[in-house]
Write a protein that holds these residues in place. Structure first.
Motif, PDB file in Angstrom:
ATOM      1  N   PHE A  12     172.622  74.956  23.024  1.00 25.30           N
ATOM      2  CA  PHE A  12     171.963  73.791  22.406  1.00 25.30           C
ATOM      3  C   PHE A  12     172.177  72.536  23.248  1.00 25.30           C
ATOM      4  O   PHE A  12     171.313  71.674  23.329  1.00 25.30           O
ATOM      5  CB  PHE A  12     172.448  73.583  20.957  1.00 25.30           C
ATOM      6  CG  PHE A  12     173.857  73.069  20.825  1.00 25.30           C
ATOM      7  CD1 PHE A  12     174.120  71.706  20.935  1.00 25.30           C
ATOM      8  CD2 PHE A  12     174.914  73.936  20.582  1.00 25.30           C
ATOM      9  CE1 PHE A  12     175.422  71.218  20.812  1.00 25.30           C
ATOM     10  CE2 PHE A  12     176.216  73.460  20.468  1.00 25.30           C
ATOM     11  CZ  PHE A  12     176.467  72.104  20.588  1.00 25.30           C
ATOM     12  N   ASP A  16     169.267  70.265  24.578  1.00 22.83           N
ATOM     13  CA  ASP A  16     169.218  68.887  24.054  1.00 22.83           C
ATOM     14  C   ASP A  16     169.272  67.831  25.158  1.00 22.83           C
ATOM     15  O   ASP A  16     168.754  66.724  24.993  1.00 22.83           O
ATOM     16  CB  ASP A  16     170.395  68.638  23.088  1.00 22.83           C
ATOM     17  CG  ASP A  16     170.243  69.407  21.789  1.00 22.83           C
ATOM     18  OD1 ASP A  16     169.159  69.990  21.575  1.00 22.83           O
ATOM     19  OD2 ASP A  16     171.203  69.446  20.995  1.00 22.83           O
ATOM     20  N   THR A  34     171.494  62.419  16.527  1.00 19.12           N
ATOM     21  CA  THR A  34     171.855  63.599  15.737  1.00 19.12           C
ATOM     22  C   THR A  34     172.301  64.733  16.653  1.00 19.12           C
ATOM     23  O   THR A  34     173.263  65.450  16.373  1.00 19.12           O
ATOM     24  CB  THR A  34     170.639  64.050  14.885  1.00 19.12           C
ATOM     25  OG1 THR A  34     170.195  62.933  14.122  1.00 19.12           O
ATOM     26  CG2 THR A  34     170.991  65.189  13.956  1.00 19.12           C
ATOM     27  N   LYS A  35     171.597  64.875  17.762  1.00 19.86           N
ATOM     28  CA  LYS A  35     171.962  65.923  18.725  1.00 19.86           C
ATOM     29  C   LYS A  35     173.345  65.657  19.336  1.00 19.86           C
ATOM     30  O   LYS A  35     174.143  66.558  19.522  1.00 19.86           O
ATOM     31  CB  LYS A  35     170.897  66.005  19.827  1.00 19.86           C
ATOM     32  CG  LYS A  35     169.587  66.598  19.341  1.00 19.86           C
ATOM     33  CD  LYS A  35     168.529  66.585  20.424  1.00 19.86           C
ATOM     34  CE  LYS A  35     167.258  67.297  19.930  1.00 19.86           C
ATOM     35  NZ  LYS A  35     166.154  67.170  20.877  1.00 19.86           N
ATOM     36  N   LYS A  36     173.567  64.400  19.630  1.00 17.44           N
ATOM     37  CA  LYS A  36     174.859  64.043  20.222  1.00 17.44           C
ATOM     38  C   LYS A  36     175.999  64.309  19.224  1.00 17.44           C
ATOM     39  O   LYS A  36     177.073  64.781  19.581  1.00 17.44           O
ATOM     40  CB  LYS A  36     174.835  62.560  20.615  1.00 17.44           C
ATOM     41  CG  LYS A  36     176.023  62.109  21.440  1.00 17.44           C
ATOM     42  CD  LYS A  36     175.779  60.669  21.885  1.00 17.44           C
ATOM     43  CE  LYS A  36     177.004  60.007  22.411  1.00 17.44           C
ATOM     44  NZ  LYS A  36     176.814  58.563  22.568  1.00 17.44           N
ATOM     45  N   ARG A  37     175.698  64.022  17.974  1.00 17.22           N
ATOM     46  CA  ARG A  37     176.698  64.263  16.927  1.00 17.22           C
ATOM     47  C   ARG A  37     176.997  65.763  16.793  1.00 17.22           C
ATOM     48  O   ARG A  37     178.136  66.171  16.550  1.00 17.22           O
ATOM     49  CB  ARG A  37     176.142  63.699  15.606  1.00 17.22           C
ATOM     50  CG  ARG A  37     177.113  63.690  14.457  1.00 17.22           C
ATOM     51  CD  ARG A  37     176.373  63.182  13.211  1.00 17.22           C
ATOM     52  NE  ARG A  37     177.113  63.472  12.002  1.00 17.22           N
ATOM     53  CZ  ARG A  37     177.939  62.611  11.428  1.00 17.22           C
ATOM     54  NH1 ARG A  37     178.121  61.417  11.934  1.00 17.22           N
ATOM     55  NH2 ARG A  37     178.591  62.942  10.338  1.00 17.22           N
ATOM     56  N   THR A  38     175.966  66.565  16.970  1.00 17.55           N
ATOM     57  CA  THR A  38     176.157  68.020  16.919  1.00 17.55           C
ATOM     58  C   THR A  38     177.123  68.465  18.004  1.00 17.55           C
ATOM     59  O   THR A  38     177.983  69.321  17.790  1.00 17.55           O
ATOM     60  CB  THR A  38     174.790  68.737  17.103  1.00 17.55           C
ATOM     61  OG1 THR A  38     173.914  68.296  16.081  1.00 17.55           O
ATOM     62  CG2 THR A  38     174.942  70.251  17.044  1.00 17.55           C
ATOM     63  N   LEU A  39     176.992  67.868  19.177  1.00 18.66           N
ATOM     64  CA  LEU A  39     177.898  68.215  20.272  1.00 18.66           C
ATOM     65  C   LEU A  39     179.333  67.813  19.930  1.00 18.66           C
ATOM     66  O   LEU A  39     180.278  68.579  20.107  1.00 18.66           O
ATOM     67  CB  LEU A  39     177.469  67.509  21.567  1.00 18.66           C
ATOM     68  CG  LEU A  39     178.439  67.733  22.725  1.00 18.66           C
ATOM     69  CD1 LEU A  39     178.398  69.182  23.207  1.00 18.66           C
ATOM     70  CD2 LEU A  39     178.176  66.777  23.876  1.00 18.66           C
ATOM     71  N   LYS A  40     179.467  66.612  19.399  1.00 17.93           N
ATOM     72  CA  LYS A  40     180.813  66.139  19.056  1.00 17.93           C
ATOM     73  C   LYS A  40     181.459  67.062  18.022  1.00 17.93           C
ATOM     74  O   LYS A  40     182.624  67.446  18.142  1.00 17.93           O
ATOM     75  CB  LYS A  40     180.729  64.707  18.517  1.00 17.93           C
ATOM     76  CG  LYS A  40     182.069  63.981  18.546  1.00 17.93           C
ATOM     77  CD  LYS A  40     182.117  62.876  17.528  1.00 17.93           C
ATOM     78  CE  LYS A  40     181.720  61.535  18.069  1.00 17.93           C
ATOM     79  NZ  LYS A  40     181.969  60.434  17.104  1.00 17.93           N
ATOM     80  N   GLU A  41     180.668  67.419  17.030  1.00 17.06           N
ATOM     81  CA  GLU A  41     181.186  68.292  15.979  1.00 17.06           C
ATOM     82  C   GLU A  41     181.596  69.656  16.555  1.00 17.06           C
ATOM     83  O   GLU A  41     182.646  70.206  16.207  1.00 17.06           O
ATOM     84  CB  GLU A  41     180.126  68.486  14.881  1.00 17.06           C
ATOM     85  CG  GLU A  41     180.639  69.305  13.717  1.00 17.06           C
ATOM     86  CD  GLU A  41     179.678  69.272  12.532  1.00 17.06           C
ATOM     87  OE1 GLU A  41     178.471  69.023  12.741  1.00 17.06           O
ATOM     88  OE2 GLU A  41     180.150  69.481  11.409  1.00 17.06           O
ATOM     89  N   TYR A  42     180.783  70.159  17.460  1.00 15.65           N
ATOM     90  CA  TYR A  42     181.065  71.462  18.070  1.00 15.65           C
ATOM     91  C   TYR A  42     182.402  71.414  18.819  1.00 15.65           C
ATOM     92  O   TYR A  42     183.259  72.288  18.663  1.00 15.65           O
ATOM     93  CB  TYR A  42     179.920  71.825  19.024  1.00 15.65           C
ATOM     94  CG  TYR A  42     180.108  73.156  19.716  1.00 15.65           C
ATOM     95  CD1 TYR A  42     179.785  74.348  19.072  1.00 15.65           C
ATOM     96  CD2 TYR A  42     180.611  73.206  21.014  1.00 15.65           C
ATOM     97  CE1 TYR A  42     179.964  75.570  19.710  1.00 15.65           C
ATOM     98  CE2 TYR A  42     180.785  74.423  21.654  1.00 15.65           C
ATOM     99  CZ  TYR A  42     180.461  75.596  21.004  1.00 15.65           C
ATOM    100  OH  TYR A  42     180.647  76.804  21.634  1.00 15.65           O
TER     101      TYR A  42
END
Ligand SMILES: [Zn+2]
Length: 226
Positions: A12, A16, A34-42
């Motif tokens: 992803f 992204d 939102t995509k950047k946040r997904t990376l941080k969460e991962y």
């Protein structure tokens, strides 16, 4: 500090960030944020157990609380080619999670480090597998604080000293040293004094998502094997 094993670059992230050049483009729009946040969460969930890469404070996804950190600075003249290199990306606290109330200065970790990065001295937590062996901890009961110290037997004292300074991990203007002490105290009250079984300890540790895990490992090497 502890060694963090980076996983493979997630698909992803490749999709992204395809075509992006500057880091700011990663937060240009709501969709990108939102995509950047997904990376941080991962990264936080899969690699760092929701602890800051440097000080091991417990952190959340909120931008007030954490940011994606470039270990090698991304700025011009430094390592711009690593801006979207997954292996250069970790999550750091905002350097103010241990401040007194109303104090918004950013004292430690990624923000204190900023553009400083001496290749010959920096101990990269994602590469130096024995990074924990450079440090030890000393508790001062009279002040109720715990400080990180350089282990005399460290392979390289100058590297350990560089890290403590550049990340400002013993700042007495903040309550980081007190937080460390309180975490140790909680662990000793809840786990050691209660004589929990190994299995119970593992469950407890998972639920607590405990900060300062290196301190606990240092004090109780047989028990903490997360
Ligand atoms: Zn931190």
């Amino acid at each position: 500090m502890r060694y963090i094993q980076k996983l493979e670059t997630p698909d992803f992230f490749i999709t992204d960030t395809n075509g992006l050049v500057l880091w700011d483009e990663y937060s240009d729009t709501f969709e990108m944020r939102t995509k950047k946040r997904t990376l941080k969460e991962y990264i936080l969930k899969e690699e760092q157990q929701y602890l800051c890469i440097y000080c091991e404070s417990k952190i959340t996804l909120s931008p007030e609380n954490s940011h994606i950190e470039h270990i090698k600075p991304k700025d011009v003249g430094r390592y711009p080619q690593l801006t979207f290199d997954y292996f250069n990306l970790v999550v750091s606290c905002e350097g103010k999670c241990h401040n007194e109330e109303d104090d918004n200065r950013k004292y430690n970790c990624g923000h204190n480090k900023d553009n400083n990065y001496d290749e010959n001295l920096f101990l990269n937590p994602t590469l130096v597998e024995d990074i924990s062996d450079y440090f030890e901890y000393e508790t001062f009961l009279e002040n109720s604080i715990s400080k990180i110290k350089i282990k005399e037997s460290s392979k390289d004292l100058s590297k350990a000293e560089y890290m403590l300074n550049i990340l400002n991990l013993n700042d007495e203007n903040t309550i980081i040293t007190k937080s460390r002490y309180l975490t140790l105290l909680k662990f000793e009250n809840d786990v050691i004094a209660e004589n929990l079984t190994d299995e119970q300890i593992q469950i407890w540790l998972k639920e607590e998502n405990l900060p300062f895990i290196s301190l606990l490992r240092y004090k109780y090497p047989n028990i903490i094997n997360l």
